[in-house]
Write a protein that holds these residues in place. Structure first.
Motif, PDB file in Angstrom:
ATOM      1  N   ALA A   1       6.153   3.189  -3.961  1.00  0.00           N
ATOM      2  CA  ALA A   1       6.716   1.934  -3.466  1.00  0.00           C
ATOM      3  C   ALA A   1       6.315   1.688  -2.013  1.00  0.00           C
ATOM      4  CB  ALA A   1       8.234   1.949  -3.611  1.00  0.00           C
ATOM      5  N   VAL A   2       6.358   2.735  -1.195  1.00  0.00           N
ATOM      6  CA  VAL A   2       5.947   2.602   0.211  1.00  0.00           C
ATOM      7  C   VAL A   2       4.489   2.187   0.289  1.00  0.00           C
ATOM      8  CG1 VAL A   2       5.501   3.877   2.336  1.00  0.00           C
ATOM      9  CG2 VAL A   2       7.668   4.187   1.133  1.00  0.00           C
ATOM     10  N   GLY A   3       3.635   2.860  -0.484  1.00  0.00           N
ATOM     11  CA  GLY A   3       2.204   2.547  -0.452  1.00  0.00           C
ATOM     12  C   GLY A   3       1.907   1.143  -0.934  1.00  0.00           C
ATOM     13  N   ILE A   4       2.574   0.707  -1.995  1.00  0.00           N
ATOM     14  CA  ILE A   4       2.340  -0.637  -2.530  1.00  0.00           C
ATOM     15  C   ILE A   4       2.827  -1.702  -1.555  1.00  0.00           C
ATOM     16  CG2 ILE A   4       3.108  -2.255  -4.322  1.00  0.00           C
ATOM     17  CD1 ILE A   4       2.933   0.085  -6.302  1.00  0.00           C
ATOM     18  N   SER A   5       3.985  -1.498  -0.945  1.00  0.00           N
ATOM     19  CA  SER A   5       4.499  -2.499  -0.001  1.00  0.00           C
ATOM     20  C   SER A   5       3.560  -2.644   1.194  1.00  0.00           C
ATOM     21  CB  SER A   5       5.910  -2.123   0.458  1.00  0.00           C
ATOM     22  OG  SER A   5       5.908  -0.914   1.191  1.00  0.00           O
ATOM     23  N   ARG A   6       3.008  -1.539   1.674  1.00  0.00           N
ATOM     24  CA  ARG A   6       2.066  -1.605   2.804  1.00  0.00           C
ATOM     25  C   ARG A   6       0.753  -2.264   2.395  1.00  0.00           C
ATOM     26  NH1 ARG A   6       3.116   4.514   5.276  1.00  0.00           N
ATOM     27  NH2 ARG A   6       5.154   4.039   6.209  1.00  0.00           N
ATOM     28  N   ALA A   7       0.284  -1.957   1.187  1.00  0.00           N
ATOM     29  CA  ALA A   7      -0.966  -2.557   0.721  1.00  0.00           C
ATOM     30  C   ALA A   7      -0.800  -4.059   0.505  1.00  0.00           C
ATOM     31  CB  ALA A   7      -1.418  -1.880  -0.572  1.00  0.00           C
TER      32      ALA A   7
ATOM     33  N   LEU B   1       1.325  -5.960   2.200  1.00  0.00           N
ATOM     34  CA  LEU B   1       1.440  -6.543   3.535  1.00  0.00           C
ATOM     35  C   LEU B   1       0.065  -6.733   4.162  1.00  0.00           C
ATOM     36  CD1 LEU B   1       3.384  -7.506   5.732  1.00  0.00           C
ATOM     37  CD2 LEU B   1       3.438  -5.166   6.603  1.00  0.00           C
ATOM     38  N   ALA B   2      -0.844  -5.788   3.905  1.00  0.00           N
ATOM     39  CA  ALA B   2      -2.207  -5.909   4.429  1.00  0.00           C
ATOM     40  C   ALA B   2      -2.932  -7.100   3.824  1.00  0.00           C
ATOM     41  CB  ALA B   2      -2.994  -4.625   4.150  1.00  0.00           C
ATOM     42  N   ARG B   3      -2.438  -7.604   2.688  1.00  0.00           N
ATOM     43  CA  ARG B   3      -3.036  -8.774   2.046  1.00  0.00           C
ATOM     44  C   ARG B   3      -2.123  -9.990   2.166  1.00  0.00           C
ATOM     45  NH1 ARG B   3      -6.543  -6.738  -3.076  1.00  0.00           N
ATOM     46  NH2 ARG B   3      -7.250  -8.892  -2.855  1.00  0.00           N
ATOM     47  N   ASP B   4      -1.272  -9.956   3.197  1.00  0.00           N
ATOM     48  CA  ASP B   4      -0.426 -11.097   3.553  1.00  0.00           C
ATOM     49  C   ASP B   4       0.591 -11.430   2.467  1.00  0.00           C
ATOM     50  OD1 ASP B   4       0.429 -12.940   5.408  1.00  0.00           O
ATOM     51  OD2 ASP B   4      -0.862 -14.548   4.657  1.00  0.00           O
ATOM     52  N   ARG B   5       1.067 -10.381   1.770  1.00  0.00           N
ATOM     53  CA  ARG B   5       2.161 -10.528   0.822  1.00  0.00           C
ATOM     54  C   ARG B   5       3.286  -9.586   1.208  1.00  0.00           C
ATOM     55  NH1 ARG B   5      -2.783 -12.770  -1.096  1.00  0.00           N
ATOM     56  NH2 ARG B   5      -2.289 -14.225  -2.772  1.00  0.00           N
ATOM     57  N   TYR B   6       4.440  -9.851   0.661  1.00  0.00           N
ATOM     58  CA  TYR B   6       5.612  -9.027   0.975  1.00  0.00           C
ATOM     59  C   TYR B   6       6.240  -8.537  -0.316  1.00  0.00           C
ATOM     60  CZ  TYR B   6       4.882 -11.290   5.428  1.00  0.00           C
ATOM     61  OH  TYR B   6       4.297 -11.748   6.578  1.00  0.00           O
ATOM     62  N   ALA B   7       6.609  -7.271  -0.318  1.00  0.00           N
ATOM     63  CA  ALA B   7       7.208  -6.672  -1.502  1.00  0.00           C
ATOM     64  C   ALA B   7       8.724  -6.845  -1.477  1.00  0.00           C
ATOM     65  CB  ALA B   7       6.850  -5.189  -1.583  1.00  0.00           C
ATOM     66  N   LEU B   8       9.266  -7.282  -2.593  1.00  0.00           N
ATOM     67  CA  LEU B   8      10.708  -7.321  -2.789  1.00  0.00           C
ATOM     68  C   LEU B   8      11.034  -6.167  -3.738  1.00  0.00           C
ATOM     69  CD1 LEU B   8      13.416  -8.683  -2.330  1.00  0.00           C
ATOM     70  CD2 LEU B   8      12.876 -10.266  -4.201  1.00  0.00           C
TER      71      LEU B   8
ATOM     72  N   ASP C   1       5.855 -14.395  -6.757  1.00  0.00           N
ATOM     73  CA  ASP C   1       4.524 -14.802  -7.202  1.00  0.00           C
ATOM     74  C   ASP C   1       3.976 -13.882  -8.282  1.00  0.00           C
ATOM     75  OD1 ASP C   1       4.623 -16.831  -5.320  1.00  0.00           O
ATOM     76  OD2 ASP C   1       3.643 -15.624  -3.771  1.00  0.00           O
ATOM     77  N   GLY C   2       4.448 -12.646  -8.316  1.00  0.00           N
ATOM     78  CA  GLY C   2       3.981 -11.674  -9.299  1.00  0.00           C
ATOM     79  C   GLY C   2       4.948 -10.516  -9.358  1.00  0.00           C
ATOM     80  N   LEU C   3       4.734  -9.636 -10.342  1.00  0.00           N
ATOM     81  CA  LEU C   3       5.644  -8.506 -10.543  1.00  0.00           C
ATOM     82  C   LEU C   3       4.851  -7.249 -10.844  1.00  0.00           C
ATOM     83  CD1 LEU C   3       8.507  -7.299 -11.040  1.00  0.00           C
ATOM     84  CD2 LEU C   3       8.289  -8.057 -13.420  1.00  0.00           C
ATOM     85  N   ILE C   4       5.186  -6.162 -10.128  1.00  0.00           N
ATOM     86  CA  ILE C   4       4.680  -4.830 -10.436  1.00  0.00           C
ATOM     87  C   ILE C   4       5.883  -4.009 -10.898  1.00  0.00           C
ATOM     88  CG2 ILE C   4       3.576  -2.743  -9.547  1.00  0.00           C
ATOM     89  CD1 ILE C   4       2.206  -4.463  -7.440  1.00  0.00           C
ATOM     90  N   VAL C   5       5.753  -3.346 -12.037  1.00  0.00           N
ATOM     91  CA  VAL C   5       6.902  -2.646 -12.596  1.00  0.00           C
ATOM     92  C   VAL C   5       6.525  -1.244 -13.054  1.00  0.00           C
ATOM     93  CG1 VAL C   5       6.491  -3.669 -14.889  1.00  0.00           C
ATOM     94  CG2 VAL C   5       8.750  -2.766 -14.325  1.00  0.00           C
TER      95      VAL C   5
ATOM     96  N   ILE D   1      -3.954   4.510  -7.690  1.00  0.00           N
ATOM     97  CA  ILE D   1      -2.972   3.705  -8.428  1.00  0.00           C
ATOM     98  C   ILE D   1      -2.496   2.541  -7.572  1.00  0.00           C
ATOM     99  CG2 ILE D   1      -0.636   3.723  -9.384  1.00  0.00           C
ATOM    100  CD1 ILE D   1      -1.191   6.666 -10.202  1.00  0.00           C
ATOM    101  N   ILE D   2      -2.203   2.814  -6.311  1.00  0.00           N
ATOM    102  CA  ILE D   2      -1.725   1.768  -5.395  1.00  0.00           C
ATOM    103  C   ILE D   2      -2.783   0.680  -5.236  1.00  0.00           C
ATOM    104  CG2 ILE D   2      -1.172   1.303  -2.971  1.00  0.00           C
ATOM    105  CD1 ILE D   2       0.169   4.132  -2.953  1.00  0.00           C
ATOM    106  N   ARG D   3      -4.007   1.070  -4.950  1.00  0.00           N
ATOM    107  CA  ARG D   3      -5.084   0.087  -4.747  1.00  0.00           C
ATOM    108  C   ARG D   3      -5.282  -0.774  -5.986  1.00  0.00           C
ATOM    109  NH1 ARG D   3      -7.756   4.553  -2.542  1.00  0.00           N
ATOM    110  NH2 ARG D   3      -9.000   4.714  -4.441  1.00  0.00           N
ATOM    111  N   GLN D   4      -5.316  -0.143  -7.143  1.00  0.00           N
ATOM    112  CA  GLN D   4      -5.610  -0.881  -8.375  1.00  0.00           C
ATOM    113  C   GLN D   4      -4.483  -1.842  -8.739  1.00  0.00           C
ATOM    114  OE1 GLN D   4      -6.208   2.581 -10.750  1.00  0.00           O
ATOM    115  NE2 GLN D   4      -8.384   2.753 -10.267  1.00  0.00           N
TER     116      GLN D   4
END
Length: 335
Positions: free
Chosen positions: A83-89, A91-98, A122-126, A297-300
């Motif tokens: 979750a930490v890695g995905i939220s940072r990735a 943010l680097a692409r100008d999105r925010y994780a909820l 805008d999208g969902l990762i689960v 996994i995070i990047r993909q």
């Protein structure tokens, strides 16, 4: 009294770069213009002190800039890392994780998934607890959905970053079988309400093939509860000679229970984990576990969901193979 500096406008950035406001807007969002133009616009925006108004941008684009991240259980340290890695990735692409936590409860997972949809992410990762829930097909028809770990049955998802759990289970049970173990406890976070998870189904098939006496026991990720479950398993009259845990977080409970009961690892009981959390390297003895390539996994996952949001979907099913990382926590059983 000192007056605060007035916020720069997108029109001022356009005048400074000789571009139209529309071109500046595209450049700031990384769309439809060259990388050199994006760099020049962002540099001018930084010098002028321009900051995008998120509300105005959402109204103009129809997007919120938010991506839902629904975790099966944030008591699982590996999911925390992801979750930490995905939220940072993001943010680097100008999105925010909820980020929301289903706390190991499939009913809560379904409720939170619906709430994320209603909040117009805008999208969902689960990381699904219940991959067979009918809700996933409905959600995937209304927004981009990327699944991590297991496929969402019946849903046309944007993408899947799944684990080759059949290979992982086979490697784990073959590893313990080769050491001489025949009586094994498998500790899994899966509840009786979701009995069809691929990994757990494959345990029974591999146990039959290898001639193993395997008991499957549900265990939470949280250390106190995982310790209590492991204590009951290791206190049994005919206790297992090895414990295979479907999360390193659960394996930590097995370590704590063994210590409380005066059992030596691996002399009295071997312990294996499943997800190579960095903390596992600090255990004594070091935990036998599996590396699934968390950075990849995070990047993909982020690439799949962002491309879909930006109208560039590439439906892909990416399968991650396991890598066995033998530690000193597994050895031949005591006679």
């Amino acid at each position: 009294m000192r007056q605060s500096r007035k916020r720069a406008t997108i029109r001022q950035v356009a005048e400074a770069t000789g571009l139209s406001p529309a071109a500046v807007s595209y450049a700031l969002r990384g769309m439809q213009v060259s990388e050199e133009t994006q760099r020049r616009v962002r540099q001018a925006a930084a010098e002028l002190g321009y900051e995008a108004n998120p509300i105005a941008r959402a109204l103009a684009s129809g997007r919120t800039g938010m991506v839902g991240l629904l975790c099966g259980s944030l008591e699982d340290l590996w999911q925390q890392s992801l979750a930490v890695g995905i939220s940072r990735a993001l943010l680097a692409r100008d999105r925010y994780a909820l980020i929301l936590d289903a706390a190991g409860d499939p009913a809560r997972e379904r409720l939170l998934a619906q709430q994320l949809r209603d909040q117009r992410v805008d999208g969902l990762i689960v990381f699904p607890l219940d991959p067979s829930a009918a809700l996933w097909a409905e959600l995937a028809d209304t927004l981009p959905v990327v699944s991590i770990g297991d496929s969402l049955q019946g849903a046309t998802t944007t993408g899947e970053v799944v684990f080759d759990n059949r290979a992982g289970v086979t490697l784990a049970l073959e590893h313990l079988h080769a050491l001489g173990h025949r009586r094994i406890a498998v500790l899994t976070p899966t509840r009786s309400s979701t009995p069809d998870r691929p990994a757990e189904v494959h345990v029974a098939a591999e146990a039959d093939r290898l001639g193993l006496d395997v008991s499957v026991v549900t265990s939470p990720h949280a250390l106190p509860e995982a310790t209590e479950v492991a204590r009951r398993v290791l206190s049994a009259r005919n206790r297992p000679t090895a414990v295979f845990c479907f999360a390193d977080s659960i394996a930590y409970g097995a370590y704590a229970a063994a210590r409380e009961l005066g059992l030596d690892i691996p002399g009295d009981v071997s312990v294996a984990g499943y997800d190579a959390h960095p903390m596992s390297r600090l255990l004594t003895p070091e935990l036998t576990t599996f590396d699934w390539g968390v950075d990849s996994i995070i990047r993909q996952a982020v690439r799949l969901v962002v491309n879909a949001i930006d109208g560039k979907p590439q439906r892909r099913r990416i399968v991650h193979p396991p890598k066995l990382c033998p530690g000193a926590s597994t050895s031949v059983p005591a006679r």
